[in-house]
Design an enzyme around this catalytic site. Structure first.
Site, PDB file in Angstrom:
ATOM      1  N   ASP A 154       4.876  -4.820   6.249  1.00 30.34           N
ATOM      2  CA  ASP A 154       5.461  -6.097   6.679  1.00 30.34           C
ATOM      3  C   ASP A 154       5.614  -7.092   5.532  1.00 30.34           C
ATOM      4  OD1 ASP A 154       2.733  -6.401   6.558  1.00 30.34           O
ATOM      5  OD2 ASP A 154       2.563  -7.540   8.416  1.00 30.34           O
TER       6      ASP A 154
ATOM      7  N   GLY B 246      -7.237   1.037   8.400  1.00 34.74           N
ATOM      8  CA  GLY B 246      -6.499   0.329   9.444  1.00 34.74           C
ATOM      9  C   GLY B 246      -7.009  -1.095   9.523  1.00 34.74           C
ATOM     10  N   ARG B 247      -6.564  -1.926   8.569  1.00 30.04           N
ATOM     11  CA  ARG B 247      -7.107  -3.289   8.459  1.00 30.04           C
ATOM     12  C   ARG B 247      -6.887  -4.123   9.718  1.00 30.04           C
ATOM     13  NH1 ARG B 247      -4.727  -6.136   3.459  1.00 30.04           N
ATOM     14  NH2 ARG B 247      -3.326  -4.393   3.747  1.00 30.04           N
TER      15      ARG B 247
ATOM     16  N   THR C 127       3.784   2.911   5.684  1.00 24.68           N
ATOM     17  CA  THR C 127       2.408   2.407   5.746  1.00 24.68           C
ATOM     18  C   THR C 127       1.581   3.334   6.621  1.00 24.68           C
ATOM     19  OG1 THR C 127       1.054   0.727   6.858  1.00 24.68           O
ATOM     20  CG2 THR C 127       3.395   0.593   7.251  1.00 24.68           C
ATOM     21  N   ILE C 128       0.461   3.796   6.069  1.00 24.86           N
ATOM     22  CA  ILE C 128      -0.334   4.789   6.818  1.00 24.86           C
ATOM     23  C   ILE C 128      -0.894   4.207   8.111  1.00 24.86           C
ATOM     24  CG2 ILE C 128      -0.975   6.100   4.743  1.00 24.86           C
ATOM     25  CD1 ILE C 128      -3.827   4.873   5.069  1.00 24.86           C
ATOM     26  N   ASP C 129      -0.997   2.870   8.169  1.00 30.08           N
ATOM     27  CA  ASP C 129      -1.657   2.248   9.334  1.00 30.08           C
ATOM     28  C   ASP C 129      -0.822   2.263  10.610  1.00 30.08           C
ATOM     29  OD1 ASP C 129      -3.687   1.659   7.611  1.00 30.08           O
ATOM     30  OD2 ASP C 129      -3.277  -0.490   7.478  1.00 30.08           O
TER      31      ASP C 129
ATOM     32  N   ARG D 190       1.313  -5.103  -5.795  1.00 30.90           N
ATOM     33  CA  ARG D 190       1.339  -6.325  -4.994  1.00 30.90           C
ATOM     34  C   ARG D 190       1.679  -7.440  -5.978  1.00 30.90           C
ATOM     35  NH1 ARG D 190      -2.541  -3.375  -1.629  1.00 30.90           N
ATOM     36  NH2 ARG D 190      -1.503  -3.251   0.383  1.00 30.90           N
TER      37      ARG D 190
ATOM     38  N   GLY E 284       0.828  -1.205   0.000  1.00 36.52           N
ATOM     39  CA  GLY E 284       0.000   0.000   0.000  1.00 36.52           C
ATOM     40  C   GLY E 284       0.862   1.254   0.000  1.00 36.52           C
TER      41      GLY E 284
ATOM     42  N   ASP F 153       1.281   0.077  11.521  1.00 38.83           N
ATOM     43  CA  ASP F 153       0.978  -1.257  12.042  1.00 38.83           C
ATOM     44  C   ASP F 153       2.211  -2.157  12.143  1.00 38.83           C
ATOM     45  OD1 ASP F 153       1.399  -1.451   9.346  1.00 38.83           O
ATOM     46  OD2 ASP F 153      -0.264  -2.798   8.942  1.00 38.83           O
TER      47      ASP F 153
ATOM     48  N   ARG G  59      13.683  10.198  -2.299  1.00 40.41           N
ATOM     49  CA  ARG G  59      14.585  11.340  -2.516  1.00 40.41           C
ATOM     50  C   ARG G  59      15.806  11.256  -1.594  1.00 40.41           C
ATOM     51  NH1 ARG G  59      14.875  16.048   0.403  1.00 40.41           N
ATOM     52  NH2 ARG G  59      15.500  17.954  -0.696  1.00 40.41           N
ATOM     53  N   ALA G  60      15.536  10.936  -0.316  1.00 38.30           N
ATOM     54  CA  ALA G  60      16.639  10.894   0.660  1.00 38.30           C
ATOM     55  C   ALA G  60      17.608   9.748   0.348  1.00 38.30           C
ATOM     56  CB  ALA G  60      16.081  10.745   2.075  1.00 38.30           C
TER      57      ALA G  60
ATOM     58  N   HIS H 230      -9.860   5.449   0.796  1.00 42.49           N
ATOM     59  CA  HIS H 230      -8.605   5.897   0.188  1.00 42.49           C
ATOM     60  C   HIS H 230      -8.432   7.407   0.143  1.00 42.49           C
ATOM     61  CE1 HIS H 230      -8.873   1.745  -1.029  1.00 42.49           C
ATOM     62  NE2 HIS H 230      -7.565   1.782  -1.249  1.00 42.49           N
TER      63      HIS H 230
HETATM   64  P1  ADP Z   1       2.792  -4.314   2.696  1.00 47.20           P
HETATM   65  O1  ADP Z   1       4.234  -4.318   2.357  1.00 47.20           O
HETATM   66  O2  ADP Z   1       2.198  -2.959   2.688  1.00 47.20           O
HETATM   67  O3  ADP Z   1       2.502  -5.118   3.944  1.00 47.20           O
HETATM   68  P2  ADP Z   1       1.813  -6.560   1.107  1.00 47.20           P
HETATM   69  O4  ADP Z   1       1.541  -7.434   2.290  1.00 47.20           O
HETATM   70  O5  ADP Z   1       0.826  -6.559   0.002  1.00 47.20           O
HETATM   71  O6  ADP Z   1       2.014  -5.036   1.511  1.00 47.20           O
HETATM   72  O7  ADP Z   1       3.241  -7.006   0.531  1.00 47.20           O
HETATM   73  C1  ADP Z   1       3.813  -6.330  -0.557  1.00 47.20           C
HETATM   74  C2  ADP Z   1       4.533  -7.316  -1.444  1.00 47.20           C
HETATM   75  O8  ADP Z   1       5.596  -7.926  -0.724  1.00 47.20           O
HETATM   76  C3  ADP Z   1       3.695  -8.484  -1.935  1.00 47.20           C
HETATM   77  O9  ADP Z   1       2.906  -8.179  -3.052  1.00 47.20           O
HETATM   78  C4  ADP Z   1       4.758  -9.508  -2.295  1.00 47.20           C
HETATM   79  O10 ADP Z   1       5.328  -9.208  -3.552  1.00 47.20           O
HETATM   80  C5  ADP Z   1       5.809  -9.252  -1.217  1.00 47.20           C
HETATM   81  N1  ADP Z   1       5.626 -10.226  -0.134  1.00 47.20           N
HETATM   82  C6  ADP Z   1       4.642 -10.280   0.782  1.00 47.20           C
HETATM   83  N2  ADP Z   1       4.753 -11.353   1.586  1.00 47.20           N
HETATM   84  C7  ADP Z   1       5.849 -12.017   1.168  1.00 47.20           C
HETATM   85  C8  ADP Z   1       6.505 -13.215   1.590  1.00 47.20           C
HETATM   86  N3  ADP Z   1       6.045 -13.960   2.592  1.00 47.20           N
HETATM   87  N4  ADP Z   1       7.618 -13.582   0.921  1.00 47.20           N
HETATM   88  C9  ADP Z   1       8.106 -12.839  -0.103  1.00 47.20           C
HETATM   89  N5  ADP Z   1       7.514 -11.721  -0.547  1.00 47.20           N
HETATM   90  C10 ADP Z   1       6.418 -11.292   0.067  1.00 47.20           C
END
Ligand code: ADP
Length: 359
Positions: free
Chosen positions: A107, A174-175, A129-131, A76, A15, A133, A25-26, A259
């Site tokens: 994460d 905030g899921r 991440t805005i959440d 994603r 997200g 979390d 930029r940094a 959003h």
């Molecule tokens: P966020 O980073 O905001 O938590 P996502 O959970 O959608 O968002 O994860 C972003 C991307 O990171 C995923 O689309 C995927 O490409 C990669 N990713 C997520 N989980 C894994 C994992 N267990 N192993 C490897 N890559 C991952």
């Protein structure tokens, strides 16, 4: 400077969050300042697999610090989670002579960063991440701007609630984490706040609205986090609106901000934190560190091992899997417990505060 790092890649994944551009930029300018070439990977891990990269110079990141979204776009990418996708990503890094990566995201992004590191591409995570979390860090980029966007919207709703003696139930993002809801409920003067982390006492909420109505209060705001659901698995806020209206006689509206709060120019806090975290990521790579996420802990910008951060997160969210704690020392597990405790205490205190001053 380590010889290993002649060129680094930057990507934004998952997200999007306001302030990601400030981090790009940094990272870019700090790396260039250290004599390192920079490439932007377009569209997160998908862009890596598809070999979609652009060279970044100081000028290519000019005038992005004020912009929401991410100039590198985000995605994603399920393929990245497969062995084939991962191998392809490594090949692309080798072909482009990318020696290390800074991955900005949440994460999921950090799980991907760990996989890259283990396969020979040192990677550092920056929390965007805005959440807010990610349990190991007190702050993640985008949180402040998103909260300020909520405050702006809710202030507008308050004006009209006050004029018409209405209640407005507002659902905010905030899921799996009620941080945005908690903070904005305090800042918007909400009469109640529902988050997934604390059982919501609907009866008490309705009683309070009845009492406040009897006391002459006109406009009322209830904030609900999108991670709260009713018994049928439906988002909680819409049903709550209906029941408030039925049981209090106060005309009630529902608004899902969704959003709307993800965009807009980042606040000072997000620009500043993103800049510090981005620069720190490059510094740490040069020191030979990888597989860490840049965190803000008690006001300092510090690296925390990604594996530690991900498991601390699961410990806080009660989603630990069997064997998760096995590779950590007793001391590390205790540290995780302390982090989780600290978060829980902070959530409980703010939740109580909302109820104490909603009258
Ligand atoms: P966020 O980073 O905001 O938590 P996502 O959970 O959608 O968002 O994860 C972003 C991307 O990171 C995923 O689309 C995927 O490409 C990669 N990713 C997520 N989980 C894994 C994992 N267990 N192993 C490897 N890559 C991952």
């Amino acid at each position: 400077m380590s010889k290993k790092f002649r060129k680094i890649g930057i990507l934004t994944s998952g997200g999007d969050a306001q302030g990601m551009n400030a981090a790009i930029r940094a990272v870019t300018r700090k790396a260039i300042d250290c004599g390192i070439e920079v490439v932007g990977i377009i569209g997160g891990y998908s862009g890596l697999i598809k070999d979609n990269t652009i060279p970044l110079t100081s000028r290519s990141v000019s005038n992005i610090i004020t912009h929401g979204g991410t100039m590198l776009y985000s995605d994603r990418c399920l393929e990245f989670k497969t062995e084939e996708g991962m191998q392809r990503a490594i090949e692309v890094c080798k072909k482009n002579e990318i020696d290390a990566i800074v991955a900005i995201g949440g994460d999921g992004t950090f799980r991907g960063a760990t996989d890259l590191t283990w396969r020979g591409i040192p990677t550092i995570g920056v929390p965007g991440t805005i959440d807010n979390d990610i349990t190991a860090t007190d702050y993640s980029i985008g949180f402040d701007t998103a909260m300020n966007a909520v405050v702006d919207c809710v202030d507008r709703l308050r004006d009209t609630c006050e004029s018409h003696a209405r209640c407005n139930v507002v659902e905010v993002m905030g899921r799996h984490c009620g941080e945005i809801a908690l903070e904005t409920a305090i800042a918007c003067g909400a009469v109640a706040c529902a988050i997934a982390e604390v059982p919501f006492d609907e009866e008490a909420c309705i009683n309070k609205i009845n009492e406040l109505k009897a006391d002459g209060k006109r406009g009322m705001i209830v904030i609900v986090s999108e991670g709260v659901f009713d018994a049928d698995g439906k988002p909680y806020g819409e049903g709550l609106r209906k029941r408030i209206e039925e049981r209090t006689g106060v005309e009630s509206k529902f608004a899902r901000l969704a959003h709307l709060v993800r965009g807009g120019s980042p606040t000072l806090r997000d620009r500043s934190t993103a800049s510090k975290m981005g620069a720190k990521a490059v510094e740490l790579l040069l020191e030979g560190k990888s597989n860490v996420v840049i965190c803000e802990v008690d006001g300092s910008i510090v690296p925390i091992d990604i594996s530690f951060a991900l498991i601390a997160d699961r410990l806080y969210k009660n989603t630990l899997k069997e064997g998760d704690l096995d590779k950590f020392t007793e001391e590390q597990v205790n540290e995780m417990k302390l982090i989780a405790e600290k978060r829980r205490k902070e959530v409980a205190e703010r939740y109580d505060l909302i109820n104490q001053i909603a009258n």
